[in-house]
Structures are given as structure tokens and as C-alpha cells.
Write a protein that holds these residues in place. Structure first.
Motif, PDB file in Angstrom:
ATOM      1  N   PHE A  81       0.827  -1.200   0.000  1.00  0.00           N
ATOM      2  CA  PHE A  81       0.000   0.000   0.000  1.00  0.00           C
ATOM      3  C   PHE A  81       0.864   1.254   0.000  1.00  0.00           C
ATOM      4  N   GLN A  82       1.851   1.307   0.889  1.00  0.00           N
ATOM      5  CA  GLN A  82       2.684   2.494   1.019  1.00  0.00           C
ATOM      6  C   GLN A  82       3.524   2.731  -0.232  1.00  0.00           C
ATOM      7  N   ALA A  83       4.129   1.663  -0.766  1.00  0.00           N
ATOM      8  CA  ALA A  83       5.004   1.814  -1.928  1.00  0.00           C
ATOM      9  C   ALA A  83       4.236   2.298  -3.155  1.00  0.00           C
ATOM     10  N   PHE A  84       3.093   1.681  -3.441  1.00  0.00           N
ATOM     11  CA  PHE A  84       2.323   2.072  -4.616  1.00  0.00           C
ATOM     12  C   PHE A  84       1.706   3.456  -4.431  1.00  0.00           C
ATOM     13  N   TRP A  85       1.219   3.727  -3.220  1.00  0.00           N
ATOM     14  CA  TRP A  85       0.599   5.029  -2.946  1.00  0.00           C
ATOM     15  C   TRP A  85       1.611   6.155  -3.131  1.00  0.00           C
ATOM     16  N   ASP A  92      -4.018   1.670  -7.375  1.00  0.00           N
ATOM     17  CA  ASP A  92      -3.587   0.296  -7.126  1.00  0.00           C
ATOM     18  C   ASP A  92      -4.239  -0.241  -5.863  1.00  0.00           C
ATOM     19  N   PHE A  93      -4.107   0.512  -4.766  1.00  0.00           N
ATOM     20  CA  PHE A  93      -4.697   0.113  -3.490  1.00  0.00           C
ATOM     21  C   PHE A  93      -5.297   1.351  -2.833  1.00  0.00           C
ATOM     22  N   PRO A  94      -6.613   1.448  -2.764  1.00  0.00           N
ATOM     23  CA  PRO A  94      -7.216   2.608  -2.098  1.00  0.00           C
ATOM     24  C   PRO A  94      -6.975   2.618  -0.597  1.00  0.00           C
ATOM     25  N   ASP A  95      -6.662   1.437  -0.012  1.00  0.00           N
ATOM     26  CA  ASP A  95      -6.405   1.347   1.422  1.00  0.00           C
ATOM     27  C   ASP A  95      -5.597   0.083   1.698  1.00  0.00           C
ATOM     28  N   VAL A  96      -5.160  -0.052   2.945  1.00  0.00           N
ATOM     29  CA  VAL A  96      -4.363  -1.221   3.323  1.00  0.00           C
ATOM     30  C   VAL A  96      -5.169  -2.504   3.185  1.00  0.00           C
ATOM     31  N   SER A 101      -7.366  -3.367   0.961  1.00  0.00           N
ATOM     32  CA  SER A 101      -7.360  -3.873  -0.415  1.00  0.00           C
ATOM     33  C   SER A 101      -6.028  -4.541  -0.742  1.00  0.00           C
ATOM     34  N   ALA A 102      -4.938  -4.011  -0.209  1.00  0.00           N
ATOM     35  CA  ALA A 102      -3.634  -4.657  -0.394  1.00  0.00           C
ATOM     36  C   ALA A 102      -3.588  -5.988   0.352  1.00  0.00           C
ATOM     37  N   ARG A 103      -4.164  -6.022   1.537  1.00  0.00           N
ATOM     38  CA  ARG A 103      -4.200  -7.271   2.304  1.00  0.00           C
ATOM     39  C   ARG A 103      -4.977  -8.344   1.553  1.00  0.00           C
ATOM     40  N   PHE A 104      -6.087  -7.955   0.937  1.00  0.00           N
ATOM     41  CA  PHE A 104      -6.891  -8.899   0.173  1.00  0.00           C
ATOM     42  C   PHE A 104      -6.082  -9.472  -0.991  1.00  0.00           C
ATOM     43  N   MET A 105      -5.325  -8.599  -1.695  1.00  0.00           N
ATOM     44  CA  MET A 105      -4.508  -9.050  -2.821  1.00  0.00           C
ATOM     45  C   MET A 105      -3.430 -10.024  -2.361  1.00  0.00           C
ATOM     46  N   ILE A 106      -2.743  -9.711  -1.260  1.00  0.00           N
ATOM     47  CA  ILE A 106      -1.696 -10.598  -0.743  1.00  0.00           C
ATOM     48  C   ILE A 106      -2.301 -11.927  -0.304  1.00  0.00           C
ATOM     49  N   GLN A 107      -3.455 -11.883   0.359  1.00  0.00           N
ATOM     50  CA  GLN A 107      -4.102 -13.115   0.816  1.00  0.00           C
ATOM     51  C   GLN A 107      -4.468 -14.011  -0.362  1.00  0.00           C
ATOM     52  N   GLN A 108      -4.934 -13.413  -1.459  1.00  0.00           N
ATOM     53  CA  GLN A 108      -5.245 -14.187  -2.654  1.00  0.00           C
ATOM     54  C   GLN A 108      -4.029 -14.977  -3.117  1.00  0.00           C
ATOM     55  N   ARG A 109      -2.880 -14.329  -3.104  1.00  0.00           N
ATOM     56  CA  ARG A 109      -1.662 -14.988  -3.567  1.00  0.00           C
ATOM     57  C   ARG A 109      -1.177 -16.039  -2.579  1.00  0.00           C
ATOM     58  N   LEU A 110      -1.339 -15.779  -1.291  1.00  0.00           N
ATOM     59  CA  LEU A 110      -0.966 -16.780  -0.294  1.00  0.00           C
ATOM     60  C   LEU A 110      -1.831 -18.027  -0.408  1.00  0.00           C
ATOM     61  N   ASP A 111      -3.083 -17.837  -0.800  1.00  0.00           N
ATOM     62  CA  ASP A 111      -4.020 -18.963  -0.903  1.00  0.00           C
ATOM     63  C   ASP A 111      -3.923 -19.686  -2.242  1.00  0.00           C
ATOM     64  N   ASP A 112      -3.267 -19.081  -3.217  1.00  0.00           N
ATOM     65  CA  ASP A 112      -3.232 -19.625  -4.568  1.00  0.00           C
ATOM     66  C   ASP A 112      -2.176 -20.732  -4.660  1.00  0.00           C
ATOM     67  N   PRO A 113      -2.583 -21.963  -4.976  1.00  0.00           N
ATOM     68  CA  PRO A 113      -1.604 -23.057  -5.060  1.00  0.00           C
ATOM     69  C   PRO A 113      -0.611 -22.892  -6.206  1.00  0.00           C
ATOM     70  N   LEU A 114      -0.923 -22.002  -7.159  1.00  0.00           N
ATOM     71  CA  LEU A 114      -0.028 -21.783  -8.294  1.00  0.00           C
ATOM     72  C   LEU A 114       0.840 -20.538  -8.109  1.00  0.00           C
ATOM     73  N   GLY A 170      -3.194  -7.416 -14.491  1.00  0.00           N
ATOM     74  CA  GLY A 170      -2.900  -6.083 -14.025  1.00  0.00           C
ATOM     75  C   GLY A 170      -1.705  -5.851 -13.149  1.00  0.00           C
ATOM     76  N   PHE A 171      -1.409  -6.713 -12.210  1.00  0.00           N
ATOM     77  CA  PHE A 171      -0.429  -6.338 -11.192  1.00  0.00           C
ATOM     78  C   PHE A 171       0.990  -6.406 -11.669  1.00  0.00           C
ATOM     79  N   HIS A 172       1.759  -5.369 -11.313  1.00  0.00           N
ATOM     80  CA  HIS A 172       3.161  -5.299 -11.671  1.00  0.00           C
ATOM     81  C   HIS A 172       4.006  -5.313 -10.412  1.00  0.00           C
TER      82      HIS A 172
END
Length: 317
Positions: free
Chosen positions: A35-39, A52-56, A58-71, A315-317
Motif C-alpha cells: 500500500f505504502q510503496a504504490f501510494w 492500485d490500493f485505495p487502502d491497506v 485492499s492490499a491485504r486482500f490481494m496478498i491473501q489471494q496470492r498466499l491462498d493460490d496453489p499456483l 494487471g499487477f506489476h
């Protein structure tokens, strides 16, 4: 995996950091960091700060998606003295083509070699797979990240227009009509399990690599975000979401616009403008805000979508 790397900056000589695999316990720290870096970058570049992230959260949700993704897999950089997480990055495994996403460095650690160390760690993970290519999408406003990616072997291959904002079906349809885009006969519905093989084959036709495991995972975890567009009963394309983490493959620009016309509310779409000028004109006619341009960058081989097929990038870079 863990390695300690001395700083290459003018910081005190005992300043160092370690690279290790990300863990579930890193969720909050990495969300705050992203959140801080992109903001901060967006503010400095004069574009919408929260695109990119209107708040922390939304960033937490994005990170959680990746932590949960088996790929997906990821690494963090940790300050050895303070224990703070100062860098993060993810790799998404796609067999022949991998992708790097959500690479971020604490602004206070900029210039200390953190970003390059994260990239080398992700490259090492990719080297253990059969992938012949790695892709990422990078904001054209961020010169530092562009230089970083180029320094480790990524080269720009496509210019992408990022559009984001509120979209309603009636304004989408009116924009299509104004450009004589013929959407008659197209129908949009949620993807079903029986559609996966056909959609995977379509992706393989377009880009010559397999996304079937990812499609199954996406349908399982986010069933309401995954859609197909059909005509006369035949699947003409699909999307994994009108969001930063989604992508689209269709048989034509008309089929792609038909999918977008199904979206309602806030959307984020990326258009490779050189390849798909009519979709670009549609987005402008629909008055969807153009928020910035970006680069698709590639390490290794690159294959453009097969002629006639449409690829809407992630989208994400």
C-alpha cells in the motif's frame, strides 16, 4: 530459502537484509508495504494515488489471494537488524509462461539493492520450472522499476492502456453502437465447470501455453468473477474478472467488448492499444477514465496473441 545480502548503498556497513520465502505471518506487513510503496509512487507521478490500493485492506486482500493460490509463490526481504519486511514479490506459475506480480520495496529502503534481490530470488524460482518466458506489467510512470526490470533481463514488448472507473452496461452498449461494433448474438454468462476445457484450449490457441489448472482454481475461488461470452452456443471468449488480477481471451474485439458490456460498477481493464484499436476507441467512447499507460515486459521468449484472437492482460506489476 534464505540468504543475507549486504546493502550496496551508502548506508552504514552493518546494514543488511535477508531474502526468504513468504509466510502467512507476513500478511499484514506486506500489505502495509505494498500500500505504502504504490501510494507514494502514484502521488509522486501525479496520478490517482489509490488506483492500485485505495487502502491497506485492499492490499491485504490481494496478498491473501496470492498466499491462498496453489499456483503462486513469493519471497520477502527482511532487515536483519530490525526484522522489518522491506520488500516483497510473487511468482505465478503457468507452465510455459510464468508471471511476476506485486513486486514492491519499502520506500525507505529504495536504492539499497532490495528490489534486485527480490527479482533474483523470483528468477531462481522460475528457473526451476519448465517455463520459457516470464511476464510482468509495469507502470510507464515508474522509471525506477523499469530500470530494475531491464537490469535483470526484462524487455518491453507491448504498450498497454490502463482504464479504471465506474462502468454501466447502458453506457458500454451505447459506446459500442457509436463505433458500429456489432454485438448482436453475443450472450454472457458465468463460467461453468464444463466450460474450462474449451476456455483453456482457447487460451492455448492464443498464447501457446496452458492455463487450465489456473482456470479451475479461479472458478473454484471466485466463481462470480469468471464469465464466458457465447454466440450461437459456441464459446467465443472468457474473462477471469474485470479487476487488477483478471485477464481476458476472446476470438474477436466484438466478443471482448460484449464481455466488458456485461460489467457493472468499478472495473479495471488493460488494452494492448496497438493490437486492439477498436477496443481502445470503445473504452474512450464509454468515457472510462484512462488512468495511465504501462508496459508488458518479458524475460525470455515472447509470443504475441495468435492473429485474430484478443488478449486482455493481467494487471499487477
Amino acid at each position: 530459502m534464505a540468504m543475507t545480502i549486504p546493502s550496496s548503498s551508502s548506508s552504514p556497513p552493518n546494514w543488511s537484509f535477508s531474502i526468504r520465502d513468504i509466510a502467512a505471518a507476513d500478511l499484514i506487513a506486506t500489505a502495509q508495504l505494498c500500500f505504502q510503496a504504490f501510494w507514494e509512487h502514484n502521488v509522486s507521478a501525479g496520478i490517482s494515488a489509490g488506483v492500485d490500493f485505495p487502502d491497506v485492506e485492499s492490499a491485504r486482500f490481494m496478498i491473501q489471494q496470492r498466499l491462498d493460490d496453489p499456483l503462486a509463490d513469493g519471497v520477502v526481504a527482511v532487515n536483519d537488524r530490525l526484522g522489518d519486511v522491506i520488500g516483497v514479490g510473487f511468482i505465478h506459475y503457468g507452465r510455459k509462461v510464468n508471471s511476476f506480480t506485486a513486486v514492491a520495496v519499502d520506500p525507505k529502503a529504495s536504492g539499497k539493492g532490495v528490489g534486485k534481490a527480490v527479482m533474483f530470488a523470483l528468477l531462481a524460482k522460475s528457473a526451476k520450472t519448465e517455463a520459457v518466458s516470464i511476464r510482468l506489467t509495469q507502470s510507464a510512470t515508474n522509471m525506477k522499476s523499469f530500470a530494475l526490470y531491464a537490469s535483470v533481463g526484462f524487455m518491453p514488448v507491448e504498450c498497454v492502456c490502463n482504464f479504471a472507473g465506474i462502468l454501466q452496461p447502458d453506457q458500454s452498449a451505447a459506446a459500442a453502437a457509436s463505433l458500429n461494433l456489432d454485438l448482436d448474438g453475443f450472450e454472457v454468462r458465468q463460467m461453468e465447470e464444463l466450460d474450462i476445457k474449451c476456455c483453456s484450449d482457447l487460451f492455448n490457441r492464443a498464447l501457446n501455453f496452458n492455463r487450465e489448472p489456473e482456470l479451475r482454481a479461479r472458478l473454484s475461488s471466485h466463481p462470480k468473477e469468471v464469465w464466458v461470452v457465447t454466440k450461437s452456443g459456441s464459446i467465443e471468449g472468457f474473462t477471469t474478472g474485470f479487476s487488477r488480477s483478471g485477464y481476458t481471451i476472446t476470438t474477436s474485439e466484438e466478443a471482448c467488448v460484449a464481455l466488458y458490456c456485461n460489467a457493472s460498477g468499478y472495473v479495471f481493464i488493460q488494452i494492448i492499444c496497438q493490437l486492439y484499436p477498436r477496443i481502445l476507441k470503445w473504452a474512450l467512447a464509454a468515457k472510462l477514465p484512462l488512468i495511465r499507460n504501462a508496459w508488458v515486459m518479458v524475460h525470455g521468449e515472447y509470443q504475441r496473441p495468435a492473429k485474430g484472437l484478443v488478449w486482455g492482460t493481467c494487471g499487477f506489476h
